[in-house]
Design a protein around this motif. Structure first.
Motif, PDB file in Angstrom:
ATOM      1  N   ALA A  32       0.821  -1.205   0.000  1.00 37.06           N
ATOM      2  CA  ALA A  32       0.000   0.000   0.000  1.00 37.06           C
ATOM      3  C   ALA A  32       0.855   1.255   0.000  1.00 37.06           C
ATOM      4  O   ALA A  32       0.417   2.305  -0.444  1.00 37.06           O
ATOM      5  CB  ALA A  32      -0.922  -0.003   1.213  1.00 37.06           C
ATOM      6  N   ALA A  33       2.072   1.166   0.516  1.00 37.90           N
ATOM      7  CA  ALA A  33       2.922   2.348   0.635  1.00 37.90           C
ATOM      8  C   ALA A  33       3.552   2.730  -0.694  1.00 37.90           C
ATOM      9  O   ALA A  33       3.762   3.894  -0.970  1.00 37.90           O
ATOM     10  CB  ALA A  33       4.008   2.112   1.675  1.00 37.90           C
ATOM     11  N   GLY A  34       3.882   1.760  -1.513  1.00 36.74           N
ATOM     12  CA  GLY A  34       4.547   2.044  -2.773  1.00 36.74           C
ATOM     13  C   GLY A  34       5.999   2.430  -2.563  1.00 36.74           C
ATOM     14  O   GLY A  34       6.499   2.473  -1.457  1.00 36.74           O
ATOM     15  N   GLY A  35       6.661   2.728  -3.656  1.00 33.55           N
ATOM     16  CA  GLY A  35       8.051   3.135  -3.576  1.00 33.55           C
ATOM     17  C   GLY A  35       8.996   1.957  -3.425  1.00 33.55           C
ATOM     18  O   GLY A  35       8.625   0.801  -3.588  1.00 33.55           O
ATOM     19  N   ALA A  82      12.824   9.838  -5.273  1.00 42.04           N
ATOM     20  CA  ALA A  82      11.375   9.787  -5.061  1.00 42.04           C
ATOM     21  C   ALA A  82      10.876   8.405  -4.606  1.00 42.04           C
ATOM     22  O   ALA A  82      10.034   8.330  -3.703  1.00 42.04           O
ATOM     23  CB  ALA A  82      10.644  10.247  -6.315  1.00 42.04           C
ATOM     24  N   PRO A  83      11.387   7.291  -5.185  1.00 40.82           N
ATOM     25  CA  PRO A  83      10.881   5.975  -4.743  1.00 40.82           C
ATOM     26  C   PRO A  83      11.204   5.668  -3.275  1.00 40.82           C
ATOM     27  O   PRO A  83      10.368   5.138  -2.550  1.00 40.82           O
ATOM     28  CB  PRO A  83      11.580   4.978  -5.672  1.00 40.82           C
ATOM     29  N   GLU A  84      12.405   6.032  -2.826  1.00 44.01           N
ATOM     30  CA  GLU A  84      12.790   5.778  -1.437  1.00 44.01           C
ATOM     31  C   GLU A  84      12.012   6.691  -0.477  1.00 44.01           C
ATOM     32  O   GLU A  84      11.601   6.262   0.600  1.00 44.01           O
ATOM     33  CB  GLU A  84      14.300   5.968  -1.237  1.00 44.01           C
ATOM     34  N   ILE A  85      11.830   7.929  -0.874  1.00 42.15           N
ATOM     35  CA  ILE A  85      11.068   8.868  -0.045  1.00 42.15           C
ATOM     36  C   ILE A  85       9.635   8.355   0.115  1.00 42.15           C
ATOM     37  O   ILE A  85       9.089   8.343   1.221  1.00 42.15           O
ATOM     38  CB  ILE A  85      11.083  10.281  -0.648  1.00 42.15           C
ATOM     39  N   ALA A  86       9.037   7.914  -0.994  1.00 42.19           N
ATOM     40  CA  ALA A  86       7.663   7.397  -0.945  1.00 42.19           C
ATOM     41  C   ALA A  86       7.576   6.196  -0.015  1.00 42.19           C
ATOM     42  O   ALA A  86       6.633   6.078   0.780  1.00 42.19           O
ATOM     43  CB  ALA A  86       7.183   7.027  -2.356  1.00 42.19           C
ATOM     44  N   TRP A  87       8.560   5.301  -0.098  1.00 43.69           N
ATOM     45  CA  TRP A  87       8.536   4.112   0.760  1.00 43.69           C
ATOM     46  C   TRP A  87       8.642   4.506   2.225  1.00 43.69           C
ATOM     47  O   TRP A  87       7.885   4.032   3.076  1.00 43.69           O
ATOM     48  CB  TRP A  87       9.656   3.145   0.385  1.00 43.69           C
ATOM     49  N   MET A  88       9.604   5.367   2.540  1.00 46.03           N
ATOM     50  CA  MET A  88       9.788   5.780   3.928  1.00 46.03           C
ATOM     51  C   MET A  88       8.554   6.517   4.439  1.00 46.03           C
ATOM     52  O   MET A  88       8.100   6.259   5.558  1.00 46.03           O
ATOM     53  CB  MET A  88      11.033   6.655   4.071  1.00 46.03           C
TER      54      MET A  88
END
Length: 128
Positions: A32-35, A82-88
């Motif tokens: 659900a979090a994505g990234g 952006a992908p790591e920020i979204a995950w965190m």
């Protein structure tokens, strides 16, 4: 737990829920979090962990959550895209969205560019 008895959850599920609630996230990332989960380290580099609490918005609890995920250094945070920020943002249980809201990456990059002393001067006016 009473809630577990009412919902019919097993003790094993309760332990898993407790681990997630404590922020002890492990791959794969929460769908659900994505990234993309940032690459973590097994332990801090030789000189020891950076004081992540220098970044505005990171207190003792968030620093521990970062350490539990293998994040110990400013340069790790500065390297997030952006992908790591979204995950965190999606996986910091109880603190969702804090990476973006508090501009962790911009702060970490500035610390790397100008050093901690200059960063602390700029941080007084949110100049990062």
């Amino acid at each position: 737990k009473v809630a577990d008895k009412v919902s019919g959850k097993s003790a094993q599920t309760s332990k898993a829920d407790a681990s997630v609630a404590a922020g002890l996230m492990s791959a794969p990332a929460d769908a659900a979090a994505g990234g993309t989960q940032p690459k973590g380290l097994k332990s801090p580099k030789k000189g020891g962990a950076d004081d992540l609490q220098i970044i505005e918005g990171i207190g003792p609890v968030l620093e521990k959550l970062c350490h539990d995920m293998g994040i110990y250094h400013f340069d790790q945070i500065a390297g997030w895209g952006a992908p790591e920020i979204a995950w965190m943002d999606g996986n910091l249980k109880g603190f969702r969205g804090r990476v973006t809201r508090d501009k962790w990456v911009a702060q970490a990059k500035l610390i790397g560019e100008v050093g901690i002393e200059e960063f602390l001067i700029r941080a007084k006016t949110n100049n990062y």
